[in-house]
Design an enzyme around this catalytic site. Structure first.
Site, mmCIF file in Angstrom:
data_model
loop_
_atom_site.group_PDB
_atom_site.id
_atom_site.type_symbol
_atom_site.label_atom_id
_atom_site.label_comp_id
_atom_site.label_asym_id
_atom_site.label_seq_id
_atom_site.Cartn_x
_atom_site.Cartn_y
_atom_site.Cartn_z
ATOM 1 N N GLY A 1 42.029 49.917 31.016
ATOM 2 C CA GLY A 1 42.690 49.655 32.288
ATOM 3 C C GLY A 1 42.523 48.231 32.791
ATOM 4 N N GLY B 1 42.524 44.074 40.990
ATOM 5 C CA GLY B 1 42.168 45.426 41.409
ATOM 6 C C GLY B 1 42.876 45.755 42.699
ATOM 7 N N LYS C 1 49.410 30.748 39.646
ATOM 8 C CA LYS C 1 48.311 30.551 40.609
ATOM 9 C C LYS C 1 47.901 29.081 40.665
ATOM 10 C CE LYS C 1 46.547 35.243 39.867
ATOM 11 N NZ LYS C 1 45.710 36.048 38.951
ATOM 12 N N LYS D 1 52.597 36.014 43.168
ATOM 13 C CA LYS D 1 52.347 34.648 42.676
ATOM 14 C C LYS D 1 53.482 34.147 41.812
ATOM 15 C CE LYS D 1 49.667 37.392 41.436
ATOM 16 N NZ LYS D 1 48.589 38.349 41.145
ATOM 17 N N VAL E 1 46.612 34.481 45.116
ATOM 18 C CA VAL E 1 45.710 33.635 44.343
ATOM 19 C C VAL E 1 44.308 34.203 44.380
ATOM 20 C CG1 VAL E 1 44.848 31.305 43.983
ATOM 21 C CG2 VAL E 1 47.068 31.643 45.058
ATOM 22 N N ARG F 1 60.557 52.509 44.030
ATOM 23 C CA ARG F 1 61.664 52.617 43.086
ATOM 24 C C ARG F 1 61.925 54.074 42.731
ATOM 25 N NH1 ARG F 1 60.687 48.817 38.148
ATOM 26 N NH2 ARG F 1 59.032 50.353 38.021
ATOM 27 N N GLU G 1 47.519 45.600 31.770
ATOM 28 C CA GLU G 1 48.673 46.491 31.885
ATOM 29 C C GLU G 1 49.323 46.659 30.515
ATOM 30 O OE1 GLU G 1 51.339 45.291 35.075
ATOM 31 O OE2 GLU G 1 49.624 44.317 36.024
ATOM 32 N N ILE H 1 39.322 36.738 46.819
ATOM 33 C CA ILE H 1 38.631 35.510 47.212
ATOM 34 C C ILE H 1 39.427 34.796 48.286
ATOM 35 C CG2 ILE H 1 37.724 33.282 46.454
ATOM 36 C CD1 ILE H 1 37.517 34.328 43.658
#
Lengths: 436, 436
Positions: B193, B309, B211, B111, B138, B52, B196, B142
């Protein structure tokens, strides 16, 4: 590219073996036929079930499916998919090779064969342009093969640690909680159906070693075979080992460990290990399996689920049949190793571990110093050393030592010297420690 | 069949978005280019990175890759794969549809969009003959999408329970361990952190609901969208809730729960729940995620790993890029839903849970009997009831009640009556309980 199954003819599935897992696979294929056909995208039919003993009852399996001529079934019935659930090396290997030679894809749960001949069989599958799938060969119903093969393919996995044999996990638990000796716990496991009559592949660690070889191969994108996996079973464990483990806040597990070092060397091993009781791995109980991955970018990942049993294992086989069936009708195959390397596999001597030692020494002045000298001579860095306050009836005191990370070769040399020293009497016991 | 990438020309990859995840994806594609190309089976090139704000520094990204014209990048550079990491509904949706219209496959971590428009987008991908992959959408790193889509495709999954939002999990932990109020814990999470600046999608449960919709869709082979997921966030949780949880040996987690009933009805919900402290779900800490599956044949399966992350999420994106790339060069696609059904989604009123109630009543004779009458009128079967021994300064005593399985509709009617009753004063608090 694989051989494309022509037109809209039903996919032809041949089952080899109709034991604990095979019977459940057949049952699921029958009971859930419509749903599975929708998932595959085409109808399928079972063209035969090869068994060793035609007289044995197979509840729910139509008698005219059964044959004792497995090779003939493969050659004559032209299956699209051969599902090999016989297990062991022969005749499974010959039958799988026959399937490939006849253009059939193979789904198998045979860890022993793949651990031994995996690289060769995958090469034959690839040159025949057919699939070889094996989700059920590692950790039963836990989906671990696909995640390693696909989801984590962009990842650098550095360590794989698992409890991958439910039979030994059950036996070890009985020894730990009931103070049973190995033989008694094994007998009980057989009685309760947790161990087969011939449990040697389990208790010797051979079954776990084969799974470790497959996990290391998939995780590190190389080939490791069962023979390259260092192996110690659980037969030498004693009630005293479990007592000693408790004194330092640990439980004992038969661990499968595979590592990839920063300079690209693989190690793979199966042995009993002390694990801190508060580590998640210590909580894996009974016939459950668990696999922990340590990876460079994704961090720690863990998978838990039933590691054995006819029905859970059958679901893994069914998942493979669906994927292979979908591939087949599109005329494609999935390669097992997407990035083949030939990484060196370290011998056990080069592996570093923490160690827990337990032995008796003469209760005399200066003994501790002499023990310390032996340790120093072999680069054994001791983290803690404990000496029992009282000597036993024969005038010996018990010493236990927990080491920092030490090379196995150094530890073995140290043990050799200790065992030939005049001040160490009676049992000299070493157990590796994981998760400190 | 998908569009086959011609000849041996490098695969063309366009990145949309270069934030926390996008930057790491770009970095991994650059750093591990040779290895990834080997895994895909073909070289690839990054044809552009749409952002952007062109003036923002993007360390490690060649300046001539950057463009602020995302649609133009898709249309002009003819990418094989568009990697959408912008997030949110628009412009992501239009760009993904543009990618499909231009014959490109899409890999996304979005998601929110898939939870909202998944069925429509997957339908468009299928009619365009291209892949739409979303492992990163999701539970971050994992691997759960592939196991649900492939390994467990032959399985009947009956329950999916997870901790799928790391931000709220961190906030809840701070409230539990430090006795912090929600606002203070949220402020701290932002500072560290873990949250957000605009954390509303997390704390409201919207992120988890999206999710949950995807997990239910994949696990039950149907389509559930975010709007069908009952949702309560964590903003109403108080330090008193955490204290009360402890008194009955529980912790509080924001749970995602989806169930498939025996008669084929789906339920999906996100809400804080009491979880027994000794359940494995209770141990999922910080930014980690966990997903538990209950299945008919495979039994209990569990997956743990980092749920958020930039780097862990990027590895999931990379795994998808590799699979989609492999598909692309073979001219095939992977269908997301292999067995589409349109199962009914139950309203929350039809869902049965255990409940924990906490409220004050006047300290007067006969009150307990009157409370009992209200419970009975609404079919609330009480498992245990506790009354504080002392009244507070205003003459009220605290009651807590733990119920057996009760229908949500009955509980809501009971709560409505209790809250309008003259003998219930002050706070009337209800929390659902899972894992009893």
């Amino acid at each position: 590219m694989g051989e494309q199954s022509g037109g809209n003819k039903p996919l032809r599935i041949a089952l080899l073996g109709c034991g604990t897992v095979g019977l459940q696979v057949a049952r699921l294929l029958i009971e859930r036929a419509a749903e599975l056909a929708a998932q595959i995208g085409r109808d399928f039919e079972i063209v035969g079930v090869a068994v060793r003993d035609l007289t044995k009852p197979r509840p729910g399996i139509p008698a005219d499916w059964l044959t004792d001529d497995a090779a003939g079934l493969i050659i004559r019935s032209q299956p699209d998919i051969v599902v090999e659930l016989i297990g062991g090396l022969e005749p499974a290997e010959t039958l799988i090779r026959t399937a490939f030679a006849n253009g059939a894809a193979v789904v198998t749960a045979n860890k022993m064969l793949l651990g031994d001949q995996g690289q060769e069989l995958f090469a034959q599958a690839q040159s025949a342009g057919v699939d070889l799938f094996f989700e059920a060969a590692v950790a039963g119903a836990i989906p671990i093969v696909r995640p390693l093969r696909e989801s984590l393919v962009g990842e650098r996995i550095t360590e794989i640690v698992g409890v991958v044999n439910g039979t030994t996990n059950f036996i070890i638990e009985q020894m730990a909680t009931k103070g049973m000796a190995f033989d008694a716990a094994l007998a009980q496991a057989k009685q309760l159906g947790y161990a087969e009559e011939d449990a040697s592949a389990d208790v010797s660690g051979r079954d776990a070693a084969a799974k470790t070889a497959l996990l290391a191969s998939l995780g590190f994108h190389t080939w490791v075979n069962s023979g390259q996996v260092y192996r110690e079973g659980i037969t030498a464990l004693t009630p005293e080992d479990f007592q000693a483990a408790r004194t330092i806040g640990c439980v004992i597990k038969l661990l499968a460990v595979a590592t990839l070092s920063a300079d690209g060397a693989v190690s793979a091993r199966v042995h009993p290990a002390l694990v801190p009781a508060d580590h998640t791995l210590a909580t894996v109980s009974g016939a459950y399996n668990a696999i922990f991955l340590e990876s460079e970018h994704a961090g720690k990942l863990a998978f838990f689920g039933p590691g054995a049993g006819g029905v859970p294992t059958a679901t893994a086989v069914i998942g493979d049949i669906v994927t292979v069936g979908r591939n087949r009708i599109r005329g494609v195959t999935t390669r097992v190793q997407v990035s083949e390397r030939a990484l060196p596999v370290q011998g056990m001597g080069q592996v570093a571990s923490h160690y827990f030692l337990r032995f008796q020494v003469a209760d005399a002045p200066g003994i501790l110093a002499r023990v310390g000298e032996v340790f120093a001579r072999h680069n054994i860095s001791v983290r803690s050393l404990n000496q029992a306050s009282d000597a036993d009836a024969t005038g010996r005191v018990q010493l236990t030592a927990l080491t920092h990370l030490v090379l196995e070769a150094d530890m073995q040399a140290c043990l050799a010297e200790l065992s030939h020293n005049d001040f160490v009497n009676g049992e000299l016991r070493m157990l590796r420690v994981w998760g400190l």
